[in-house]
Design an enzyme around this catalytic site. Structure first.
Site, PDB file in Angstrom:
ATOM      1  N   VAL A 328       4.813 -13.760 -21.957  1.00 51.62           N
ATOM      2  CA  VAL A 328       5.166 -15.163 -21.752  1.00 51.62           C
ATOM      3  C   VAL A 328       6.602 -15.309 -21.248  1.00 51.62           C
ATOM      4  CG1 VAL A 328       5.176 -17.448 -22.771  1.00 51.62           C
ATOM      5  CG2 VAL A 328       3.654 -15.697 -23.683  1.00 51.62           C
ATOM      6  N   SER A 329       6.737 -15.893 -20.062  1.00 53.60           N
ATOM      7  CA  SER A 329       8.048 -16.038 -19.433  1.00 53.60           C
ATOM      8  C   SER A 329       8.489 -17.501 -19.442  1.00 53.60           C
ATOM      9  CB  SER A 329       7.948 -15.536 -17.986  1.00 53.60           C
ATOM     10  OG  SER A 329       9.044 -15.991 -17.233  1.00 53.60           O
ATOM     11  N   PRO A 330       9.806 -17.733 -19.536  1.00 45.09           N
ATOM     12  CA  PRO A 330      10.313 -19.108 -19.445  1.00 45.09           C
ATOM     13  C   PRO A 330      10.567 -19.526 -18.003  1.00 45.09           C
ATOM     14  CG  PRO A 330      12.132 -17.638 -19.889  1.00 45.09           C
ATOM     15  CD  PRO A 330      10.889 -16.770 -19.810  1.00 45.09           C
TER      16      PRO A 330
END
Ligand SMILES: *[C@@H]1O[C@H](CO)[C@@H](O)[C@H](O)[C@H]1NC(C)=O
Ligand SMILES: *[C@@H]1O[C@H](CO)[C@@H](O)[C@H](O)[C@H]1NC(C)=O
Ligand SMILES: *[C@@H]1O[C@H](CO)[C@@H](O)[C@H](O)[C@H]1NC(C)=O
Ligand SMILES: *[C@@H]1O[C@H](CO)[C@@H](O)[C@H](O)[C@H]1NC(C)=O
Ligand SMILES: *[C@@H]1O[C@H](CO)[C@@H](O)[C@H](O)[C@H]1NC(C)=O
Length: 813
Positions: A328-330
């Protein structure tokens, strides 16, 4: 008269009894929250996360914090008699009213907590947990916390302590005791470990000294547009029916889960979980920072403690902790080819074959704004949850189970009843490719001569995988056989800590790794099934990620077959997730049955073997005729708030000389109109300031502190100044002691002086070694090797004005 006295006495008694009743039922738990500074070395030490050796610290964007919560059931073995409870509450009342905050900090808390039923949870602004760190914190707590009721029980020790990293990629590295994590940091960093162990222990001690009757309420909601999956092609390898179940939220988790801790008088903190990496700041950042989660904490603590409160110094503690964020990337604008601006190749995340050109970014204009946007979104929802009326109050006891698991050699019973084995740790080829949040820098793993001294040293001990190991990890091609490399010390752990903290219907699963979205969902689902089959309806399950150790990633079996970065970094083979689920099931069943959990031996403490090639600070100097702390670049006369940034620079020294825990390297001071005094408005823990240490000119230890202040729009108008605080290292004391004179300040702080000093001190060393060789030292010279001397300086005053306003107008009115 008498009768009325008796009457009032009875009434008081009734009131007290009622109050006691109410307190015990409404506020059934003892809870304390605490926060403490864990900012590591702000210069020259590796920033860990991206695996890029050249990314080392050179300043502070915001200070890093440890946020601790102790949650305990009341009473010894739950069997306190009413008088004891009444006495305890009286004690609490007394303390509440009579004891000042400061005294309360140092006074021991009433011995109310049930030692069997206490859990200590810490969310720290660091990359991840570390087994050695948990051990060091536990050891420090033996000095800080009293023993409970004279028993041998420790409140927060290995089994009941969880230290979870927020996963910021902008904190000091070198605090993991295994060699593979030390390649980029050039070995172990005592400075990072000391900062973390001491600060975390202090935060727990603060939480302990504030134990108060509390209630916990839980709220949750879905937060969209704040994360993306960075390995979507891996996610698609999961079965279609399984993915269908999550159609409404897609390939990342959107749930934000938040605990709120409330006493009879006030809220004392929140503990929040939302899946997102701390990688808004990319691998070009060299300033220590809490990234998006650090900013969310900062905003919430400011909001609750008031604008006047200094960062990290309020009683309300807001932790934004990590959970299953593996894929999960911002960086919600997604990956693009940096050269062409076109989308990357989806399967390989590369541009024309080059992975380093495919980089994700956004949603902000630059990385700091991106961190701000993602942090603010988490804060906004957390605030909404704080005031939500869709809440559930946690009722019931506190309990926990913990087990060390030999995950490098485990027999796993799979769903179809067949058995499989896990394998000793190994990293696959795609590990070196990195991710779209930070492309890989491990190219030197192919060869044995690189500019990285630590790698050159340990590469000689590279372990060649046996055919059995190759078979076990299949289809992962092994790049680094870390689990079987044990020289100069273990490269990776094969034993991990896992634990469950239960508070009523809430179950916190402490996991020492990064689970991908689907891996996390499977673990939570398996736990839900186990718990509900025992008659507990609607359990709330959360994964506390990167807790107490670090073992890279855990993907699902299907994702593993795709061998992207996360799968290549799934250390213990294709059945790693199945092993986690099996072992969590085991200790969950023990917890529900009230049985003790079996455990393997804990991982070994390798601290005595650690190697460090991180150079120490030698000496600090300034140019001839100048002083430490003096200004080089003065501010302009005036600035517009909400628009301008102030820049000043000072002659400075290495910030490693004194990390200034709970302090600051800078202040932004405002002149108070009424009494002609300066008042500090901002420090280095604030988002709007940056302290940049410039040691490039470090020829003879000369260095500079550059201070940036982006003036917030709500800054009060008026006259300001910026000050810098530092500490310099001098070697003079050695020569001084020998020659029996004290060097004048101008000499000890000049370039000539430091050259002289270096000469003298090598003379002293030579003298030492010769006389030791000859064995004729009458009395070994007891010389203090160096001295740390504090200094400070301030800029000239300047004016902060409103946009469009002219200062003359302000003065003429
Ligand atoms: C916490 O765990 C340690 C072992 O790590 C144990 O000795 C201690 O009794 C436990 N404390 C509590 C409060 O249960
Ligand atoms: C922190 O708060 C305490 C009191 O709660 C106060 O004495 C101290 O000066 C504060 N420190 C800073 C840096 O504001
Ligand atoms: C990092 O972010 C900055 C913007 O703040 C950008 O200019 C730079 O290209 C990014 N670098 C990498 C390697 O992501
Ligand atoms: C793995 O565990 C088995 C027992 O389950 C044991 O016989 C074997 O020696 C272990 N192997 C290693 C390498 O520790
Ligand atoms: C280092 O690499 C070069 C080629 O890049 C090679 O010729 C040389 O032998 C290598 N040295 C060692 C010590 O491996």
């Amino acid at each position: 008269m008498r009768l009325s006295k008796l009457g009032s006495y009875i009434l008081t008694l009734l009131a007290v009894v009622h109050a006691i009743d109410k307190e015990t039922s409404d506020y059934p738990l003892l809870i304390g929250s605490g926060i403490y500074d864990i900012t590591g070395p702000a210069a020259q030490v590796h920033i860990q996360g991206y695996g890029k050796s050249s990314q080392s610290s050179n300043g502070i964007h915001m200070r890093l914090r440890s946020r601790a919560f102790i949650v305990a059931s009341v009473g010894s073995n739950g069997a306190k008699n009413p008088q004891e409870v009444a006495h305890d509450i009286q004690q609490l009342r007394f303390r509440k009213h009579r004891v000042t905050e400061k005294a309360r900090d140092s006074a021991p808390a009433p011995l109310l907590a049930d030692p069997e039923r206490t859990v200590c949870f810490v969310s720290a602004d660091i990359l991840c947990g570390s087994d050695l760190l948990t051990l060091k914190v536990a050891q420090r707590l033996e000095q800080l916390l009293p023993q409970q009721h004279g028993s041998k029980k420790r409140l927060c020790h290995l089994e009941n302590l969880s230290i979870s990293g927020t996963h910021t990629h902008s904190a000091s590295g070198g605090f993991l005791q295994y060699a593979v994590y030390q390649i980029t940091s050039l070995g172990f960093s005592d400075e990072a470990m000391d900062a973390y162990a001491e600060g975390i222990a202090q935060s727990i001690h603060r939480a302990y000294s504030k134990l108060t009757r509390c209630e916990i309420t839980v709220a949750e909601d879905l937060l969209f547009d704040s994360n993306i999956n960075r390995s979507p092609s891996s996610y698609l390898l999961n079965p279609v029916e399984e993915r269908k179940r999550y159609e409404n939220i897609g390939d990342t988790d959107k749930r934000m889960l938040q605990l709120r801790f409330t006493t009879a008088e006030k809220d004392i903190g929140i503990l929040n979980w939302f899946s997102v990496h701390g990688t808004s700041l990319n691998n070009t950042n060299q300033l220590l920072s809490g990234d998006n989660k650090g900013y969310a904490s900062y905003l919430m603590e400011k909001h609750q403690n008031g604008d006047e409160s200094m960062p990290g110094n309020g009683s309300f503690v807001a932790a934004f902790a990590s959970t299953n964020l593996g894929d999960v990337s911002p960086n919600t604008n997604g990956p693009r080819c940096v050269d062409t601006g076109l989308p990357c190749d989806v399967l390989t995340s590369s541009c024309g074959g080059a992975a380093e050109k495919c980089i994700a970014s956004g949603p902000g204009e630059d990385m700091f704004e991106s961190a701000q946007v993602i942090g603010r979104k988490q804060f906004d929802m957390a605030l909404a949850l704080l005031h939500s009326n869709k809440i559930k109050k946690l009722k019931g006891e506190v309990s926990f189970r913990h087990s060390f698991v030999n995950v490098g050699n485990l027999t796993v019973v799979l769903e179809d009843g067949t058995t499989a084995k896990t394998c000793p740790a190994a990293l696959g080829y795609s590990f070196a490719a990195g991710t779209t949040d930070g492309p890989g820098q491990f190219d030197f793993t192919q060869g044995r001569n690189s500019s990285n001294g630590f790698w050159n040293m340990i590469a000689a001990f590279l372990s060649k995988p046996t055919p059995k190991q190759v078979q076990c990890h299949h289809p992962k091609p092994i790049l680094l056989n870390t689990g079987e490399a044990t020289q100069p010390y273990d490269w990776d752990p094969n034993t991990i800590p896992i634990s469950i903290f239960r508070i009523g219907d809430l179950f916190i699963l402490n996991v020492p790794s990064e689970l991908t979205t689907m891996a996390g969902r499977r673990l939570r689902q398996a736990m839900t099934d186990t718990i509900t089959s025992r008659g507990v309806t609607d359990p709330i399950i959360t994964i506390a990620g990167l807790a107490n150790s670090y073992t890279h990633y855990v993907t699902t079996f299907e994702e593993y077959t795709g061998q992207r970065y996360e799968a290549a970094s799934t250390l213990y083979g294709p059945h790693t997730l199945a092993a986690y689920i099996q072992e969590f099931n085991r200790i969950m069943t023990d917890l529900l049955n009230g049985d003790p959990s079996s455990t393997s031996d804990p991982p070994r403490d390798l601290s005595s073997q650690q190697i460090s090639l991180i150079p120490p600070v030698l000496v600090d100097t300034v140019e001839f005729g100048k002083e430490f702390g003096s200004v080089i670049v003065e501010p302009e006369d005036e600035y517009t708030r909400g628009q301008d940034a102030v820049f000043v620079s000072f002659r400075s020294a290495n910030p490693r000389n004194n990390r200034r825990p709970q302090g600051t390297f800078l202040t932004v001071d405002k002149m108070l109109a009424d009494n002609n005094k300066w008042k500090t408005m901002y420090v280095d823990g604030d988002w709007c300031t940056k302290f940049v240490w410039n040691g490039d000119a470090a020829l003879f230890g000369i260095s500079f502190a550059e201070i940036h202040w982006q003036i917030p729009p709500d800054t009060p108008l008026g006259q300001y100044r910026i000050c810098h605080f530092g500490a310099r290292k001098t070697l003079f004391s050695e020569a001084e002691a020998l020659l029996g004179f004290e060097a004048p300040e101008w000499l000890s702080s000049s370039t000539v002086g430091s050259a002289l000093e270096a000469l003298l001190s090598s003379g002293v060393k030579l003298f030492h070694s010769i006389c030791q060789r000859l064995g004729s030292c009458v009395e070994p010279l007891q010389v203090e090797r160096s001295r740390i001397i504090e200094f400070s300086g301030c800029s000239r005053p300047f004016l902060v004005k409103e946009a469009g306003a002219t200062p003359t107008k302000e003065f003429s009115e």
